[in-house]
Design a protein around this motif. Structure first.
Motif, mmCIF file in Angstrom:
data_model
loop_
_atom_site.group_PDB
_atom_site.id
_atom_site.type_symbol
_atom_site.label_atom_id
_atom_site.label_comp_id
_atom_site.label_asym_id
_atom_site.label_seq_id
_atom_site.Cartn_x
_atom_site.Cartn_y
_atom_site.Cartn_z
ATOM 1 N N TYR A 275 0.842 -1.202 0.000
ATOM 2 C CA TYR A 275 0.000 0.000 0.000
ATOM 3 C C TYR A 275 0.875 1.249 0.000
ATOM 4 N N LYS A 276 0.428 2.253 -0.753
ATOM 5 C CA LYS A 276 1.059 3.568 -0.713
ATOM 6 C C LYS A 276 0.076 4.507 -0.025
ATOM 7 N N LEU A 277 0.426 4.949 1.182
ATOM 8 C CA LEU A 277 -0.485 5.667 2.060
ATOM 9 C C LEU A 277 -0.058 7.112 2.264
ATOM 10 N N ILE A 278 -1.040 8.007 2.375
ATOM 11 C CA ILE A 278 -0.750 9.416 2.642
ATOM 12 C C ILE A 278 0.023 9.541 3.951
ATOM 13 N N ASP A 279 1.165 10.220 3.904
ATOM 14 C CA ASP A 279 2.003 10.372 5.097
ATOM 15 C C ASP A 279 1.240 10.974 6.269
ATOM 16 N N LYS A 280 0.470 12.023 6.001
ATOM 17 C CA LYS A 280 -0.233 12.728 7.065
ATOM 18 C C LYS A 280 -1.242 11.830 7.780
ATOM 19 N N VAL A 281 -1.849 10.907 7.045
ATOM 20 C CA VAL A 281 -2.812 9.995 7.663
ATOM 21 C C VAL A 281 -2.098 9.046 8.622
ATOM 22 N N ILE A 282 -0.966 8.518 8.201
ATOM 23 C CA ILE A 282 -0.204 7.587 9.038
ATOM 24 C C ILE A 282 0.219 8.249 10.341
ATOM 25 N N ASN A 283 0.589 9.523 10.264
ATOM 26 C CA ASN A 283 1.144 10.224 11.431
ATOM 27 C C ASN A 283 0.104 11.015 12.220
ATOM 28 N N ALA A 284 -1.159 10.923 11.835
ATOM 29 C CA ALA A 284 -2.200 11.718 12.498
ATOM 30 C C ALA A 284 -2.452 11.230 13.919
ATOM 31 N N ASP A 285 -2.849 12.166 14.773
ATOM 32 C CA ASP A 285 -3.258 11.813 16.135
ATOM 33 C C ASP A 285 -4.712 11.358 16.178
ATOM 34 N N PHE A 286 -5.503 11.850 15.213
ATOM 35 C CA PHE A 286 -6.925 11.509 15.198
ATOM 36 C C PHE A 286 -7.411 11.527 13.752
ATOM 37 N N PHE A 287 -8.076 10.439 13.352
ATOM 38 C CA PHE A 287 -8.470 10.248 11.960
ATOM 39 C C PHE A 287 -9.985 10.084 11.860
ATOM 40 N N ILE A 288 -10.630 10.961 11.073
ATOM 41 C CA ILE A 288 -12.081 10.941 10.892
ATOM 42 C C ILE A 288 -12.408 10.429 9.498
ATOM 43 N N ASN A 289 -13.162 9.350 9.429
ATOM 44 C CA ASN A 289 -13.541 8.707 8.169
ATOM 45 C C ASN A 289 -14.975 9.106 7.822
ATOM 46 N N LEU A 290 -15.153 9.851 6.738
ATOM 47 C CA LEU A 290 -16.490 10.244 6.278
ATOM 48 C C LEU A 290 -16.925 9.290 5.174
ATOM 49 N N VAL A 291 -18.189 8.873 5.223
ATOM 50 C CA VAL A 291 -18.669 7.831 4.316
ATOM 51 C C VAL A 291 -20.018 8.227 3.720
ATOM 52 N N THR A 292 -20.162 8.041 2.406
ATOM 53 C CA THR A 292 -21.474 8.111 1.762
ATOM 54 C C THR A 292 -21.794 6.691 1.310
ATOM 55 N N SER A 293 -22.675 6.038 2.047
ATOM 56 C CA SER A 293 -22.936 4.627 1.785
ATOM 57 C C SER A 293 -23.819 4.443 0.565
ATOM 58 N N SER A 294 -23.707 3.259 -0.037
ATOM 59 C CA SER A 294 -24.558 2.933 -1.183
ATOM 60 C C SER A 294 -24.410 1.452 -1.498
ATOM 61 N N PRO A 295 -25.426 0.845 -2.110
ATOM 62 C CA PRO A 295 -25.240 -0.517 -2.632
ATOM 63 C C PRO A 295 -24.152 -0.492 -3.697
ATOM 64 N N ASN A 296 -23.507 -1.631 -3.903
ATOM 65 C CA ASN A 296 -22.394 -1.698 -4.839
ATOM 66 C C ASN A 296 -22.435 -3.039 -5.557
ATOM 67 N N GLU A 297 -22.336 -3.020 -6.875
ATOM 68 C CA GLU A 297 -22.446 -4.259 -7.645
ATOM 69 C C GLU A 297 -21.310 -5.232 -7.350
ATOM 70 N N THR A 298 -20.121 -4.704 -7.119
ATOM 71 C CA THR A 298 -18.956 -5.560 -6.918
ATOM 72 C C THR A 298 -18.939 -6.182 -5.523
ATOM 73 N N THR A 299 -19.176 -5.354 -4.499
ATOM 74 C CA THR A 299 -19.038 -5.814 -3.115
ATOM 75 C C THR A 299 -20.361 -5.813 -2.358
ATOM 76 N N ILE A 300 -21.480 -5.669 -3.028
ATOM 77 C CA ILE A 300 -22.834 -5.591 -2.470
ATOM 78 C C ILE A 300 -23.082 -4.239 -1.823
ATOM 79 N N LEU A 301 -22.107 -3.757 -1.057
ATOM 80 C CA LEU A 301 -22.283 -2.435 -0.449
ATOM 81 C C LEU A 301 -20.957 -1.681 -0.436
#
Length: 355
Positions: free
Chosen positions: A124-150
């Motif tokens: 994996y190639k990951l954003i440096d700032k995310v790896i070193n963050a003290d607190f990480f907020i994940n925002l999600v817009t959910s939806s059904p998905n043909e490949t993974t069901i959701l």
């Protein structure tokens, strides 16, 4: 807010319900200190060649909430798995004015702004700032998905990856890629806008949790699946990424849509249930309660069908929610809000009387 808590709410005003979730979850108390490096990652994805992303209203509300609580090191992370041109992506998602006005630094994946980590044979190639963050907020817009069901919290984490990781999500390693990524990087707080693409006129449904896996198990159940019907949820559970047992979830409704027990039997007499989700059923009871107040309840021409057991049926009655989508008449949503169901049924009664 405990690890098994799921706070949920709904409403027409996106700012109000977002702020409601943030304040009731006491997000500010989870962040180590006022100088903590906070990373906010919006959800950005393509569905049928159309780009969808976290609402600018949600993003603005979170940033202002944090600033009002005197947090000074707030950052936006935009991975480039979707688009190499991060400057254009800011404009397309309507985030450019937000970051300028609120003075928020933006970190992406340009040139060498990433760290490579390998796990489970996947690089994996990951954003440096995310790896070193003290607190990480994940925002999600959910939806059904043909490949993974959701598409939900676990899969939304792919937005912290470099474009060179695109191939991971087009191969047989797709499920492993999602799971091991969440094993490497864990979100401290996840906020989900449920089915934000399904009906732009409908009330917005949102929930918050601190467990990405629990967020996906909950959404899978809302879609009418058992969590382990989703292959990567089962794998994530085996990796101990979080909790996939929805029975252990403490679901807290910030808007009370329950109906008094004295009236339940009267309302329930109009419902034909088959394994309904609790929230969907409670929303229907609230809608019927509104009909009853308008003296319309006894004018329903047919019973209402609700629950996962009706997914393969096409009855002549009125279906409630996504599980009854094969019915000739059904209320869209998962779950449909009380107000939406009430308005649908009221119109159906009026049309039936005029027929």
């Amino acid at each position: 807010m405990n690890s098994t808590d799921i706070l949920q709410t709904h409403g027409a005003n996106l700012y109000e319900i977002t702020f409601n979730l943030l304040s009731n979850s006491k997000l500010a108390e989870f962040i180590p200190n006022k100088n903590s490096t906070i990373i906010i990652k919006p959800d950005i994805k393509y569905i049928n060649n159309t780009l969808y992303s976290t609402s600018p209203v949600i993003l603005t509300t979170i940033i202002k909430y944090l600033q009002d609580n005197n947090f000074t090191n707030i950052n936006l992370a935009l991975g480039s798995l979707i688009d190499d041109d991060l400057e254009q992506l800011l404009i397309t998602c309507k985030y450019d004015k937000i970051v300028d006005k609120l003075n928020i630094p933006v970190y992406g994946l340009k040139d060498k702004d990433y760290t490579t980590k390998t796990i489970g044979g996947i690089e994996y190639k990951l954003i440096d700032k995310v790896i070193n963050a003290d607190f990480f907020i994940n925002l999600v817009t959910s939806s059904p998905n043909e490949t993974t069901i959701l598409h939900n919290a676990l899969q939304a984490m792919q937005n912290i990856l470099h474009t060179q990781n695109r191939s991971l999500f087009t191969t047989d390693n797709f499920y492993k890629a999602i799971c091991f990524l969440n094993y490497l990087i864990k979100a401290n707080f996840t906020l989900v806008e449920i089915d934000s693409l399904s009906d732009i006129q409908a009330d917005k449904h949102m929930y918050a949790t601190i467990d990405n896996l629990l967020a996906d198990a909950y959404y899978a159940q809302n879609l009418g699946y058992k969590p382990f019907d989703i292959e990567y949820i089962e794998l994530a559970s085996k990796l101990n990424i979080g909790c996939a047992d929805i029975n252990k979830a403490n679901i807290i409704n910030l808007i009370d849509n329950t109906v008094t027990c004295d009236n339940n039997s009267k309302l329930a007499s109009h419902i034909n249930t088959s394994s309904p989700c609790e929230q969907c059923y409670q929303n229907l009871l609230q809608a019927l309660s509104l009909l009853d107040k308008d003296n319309l309840l006894d004018k329903l021409p047919t019973k209402l069908f609700i629950g996962q057991g009706w997914r393969e049926f096409s009855e002549n009655g009125i279906g409630i929610g996504r599980c009854t989508s094969k019915f000739e008449n059904y209320v869209r949503g998962c779950p449909p809000s009380p107000q939406k169901t009430y308005e649908f049924l009221k119109e159906f009664i009026c049309n039936n009387q005029n027929a």
